[in-house]
Design an enzyme around this catalytic site. Structure first.
Site, mmCIF file in Angstrom:
data_model
loop_
_atom_site.group_PDB
_atom_site.id
_atom_site.type_symbol
_atom_site.label_atom_id
_atom_site.label_comp_id
_atom_site.label_asym_id
_atom_site.label_seq_id
_atom_site.Cartn_x
_atom_site.Cartn_y
_atom_site.Cartn_z
ATOM 1 C CE LYS A 139 -4.469 0.659 2.125
ATOM 2 N NZ LYS A 139 -5.187 0.568 3.400
HETATM 3 C C1 E4P Z 1 -8.491 0.835 3.626
HETATM 4 O O1 E4P Z 1 -7.759 0.502 2.737
HETATM 5 C C2 E4P Z 1 -8.491 2.212 4.175
HETATM 6 O O2 E4P Z 1 -7.283 2.493 4.810
HETATM 7 C C3 E4P Z 1 -9.669 2.352 5.113
HETATM 8 O O3 E4P Z 1 -10.823 1.895 4.430
HETATM 9 C C4 E4P Z 1 -9.865 3.754 5.639
HETATM 10 O O4 E4P Z 1 -11.072 3.801 6.351
HETATM 11 P P1 E4P Z 1 -11.445 5.022 7.337
HETATM 12 O O5 E4P Z 1 -11.636 6.235 6.508
HETATM 13 O O6 E4P Z 1 -12.731 4.574 7.990
HETATM 14 O O7 E4P Z 1 -10.305 5.152 8.310
#
Ligand code: E4P
Length: 216
Positions: free
Chosen positions: A83
Site C-alpha cells: 500500500k
Molecule cells: C483501507 O484501505 C483504508 O485504509 C480504510 O478503508 C480507511 O477507512 P477510514 O476512513 O474509515 O479510516
C-alpha cells in the site's frame, strides 16, 4: 465484486473468513496501531488465514524507502499488495514496483486526477476513500462512478477498491457502479448479512415447524 475485510483484528478475520466471502484484507497503520500489533507478525498471520490479497502499508514518504519496504513486505507472504500513499513520491515507487511485477494498492485517493495518475504509474488497485469524502460534504460514490468510467474509457487494468466504507449503502452503490472491490469493516459486514424480514421469517418458519414436528 470482491469483498475485502478492512481490519487487522485477527479474531474478526478468522470469523468472517469462515463465512466464505472474504477475498482479501486491507490494513493501514491506524488499524495496526488499534490492535497494538507488530506489522510483520500480523501481516503473516492474516496471510495464513486469507488466500487473497493482503494490503500492508509503507511508512516511508520517499520513493526509495517505499521500494525498500515493498521488497521486505513481499517476502512475508506471496499475496501482499504493497500500500503506497498517493503522492508524487508514491507514484515514482509504484512505477518501479510495477516494473518488478510487485502488486500495489495506491491509498488515500480523493480525486479522479489522482486515480488517473496512479493507473498510469501502473497501480494494481487504487483506494478512493468514500467515507472521508462524505465527511467533508463531498460525494464519495460520485468519485467511484467517475473513476470506473474513466478507467473503462482507456482500458486501464487498475482495479477500483472502494475504501473508507461506512454503511451497507456504500457497498450496494459500489456494486451497482461496478467497482472491482469494496473493503468492508466487520460492523458493516454484520449489517450486510442481516435483514429484519429474514429474522422474522425464520422465526415464523421454526415456530410453524415446531407445531408439526411430532408428525414427521
Ligand atoms: C483501507 O484501505 C483504508 O485504509 C480504510 O478503508 C480507511 O477507512 P477510514 O476512513 O474509515 O479510516
Amino acid at each position: 465484486m470482491k469483498i475485502f475485510l478492512d481490519t487487522a483484528n485477527i479474531e474478526d478475520i478468522k470469523k468472517y473468513a469462515a463465512w466464505g466471502i472474504v477475498d482479501g484484507v486491507t490494513t493501514n497503520p491506524s488499524l495496526i496501531a488499534k490492535e497494538g500489533a507488530n506489522l510483520e507478525k500480523r501481516t503473516k498471520e492474516i496471510a495464513e488465514i486469507v488466500d487473497g490479497p493482503i494490503s500492508a502499508e509503507v511508512i516511508s514518504t520517499e520513493a526509495e524507502g517505499m521500494v525498500k519496504e515493498a521488497h521486505v513486505y513481499t517476502k512475508w507472504a506471496p499475496n501482499i499488495y504493497v500500500k503506497i500513499p498517493m503522492t508524487s513520491e508514491g507514484l515514482k515507487a509504484v512505477k518501479v514496483l510495477s516494473a518488478e511485477k510487485i502488486s500495489t494498492n495506491v491509498t488515500l485517493v480523493f480525486s479522479l486526477g489522482q486515480a488517473l495518475l496512479a493507473a498510469k504509474a501502473g497501480a494494481t488497485v487504487v483506494s478512493p476513500f468514500v467515507g472521508r469524502l462524505d465527511d467533508i460534504s463531498q460525494d464519495g460514490m460520485a468519485l467511484i462512478e467517475e473513476i470506473v468510467q474513466a478507467y473503462s474509457n482507456y482500458d486501464f487494468e487498475t482495479g477500483v477498491l472502494v475504501a473508507s466504507v461506512r454503511s451497507p449503502r456504500h457497498v450496494h452503490e459500489a456494486a451497482i457502479i461496478g467497482a472491482d472491490i469494496a473493503t468492508v469493516p466487520p460492523k458493516i459486514l454484520e449489517d450486510l448479512v442481516s435483514h429484519e424480514l429474514t429474522n422474522k421469517g425464520l422465526k415464523k418458519f421454526l415456530e410453524d415447524w415446531d407445531s408439526v414436528k411430532n408428525k414427521q
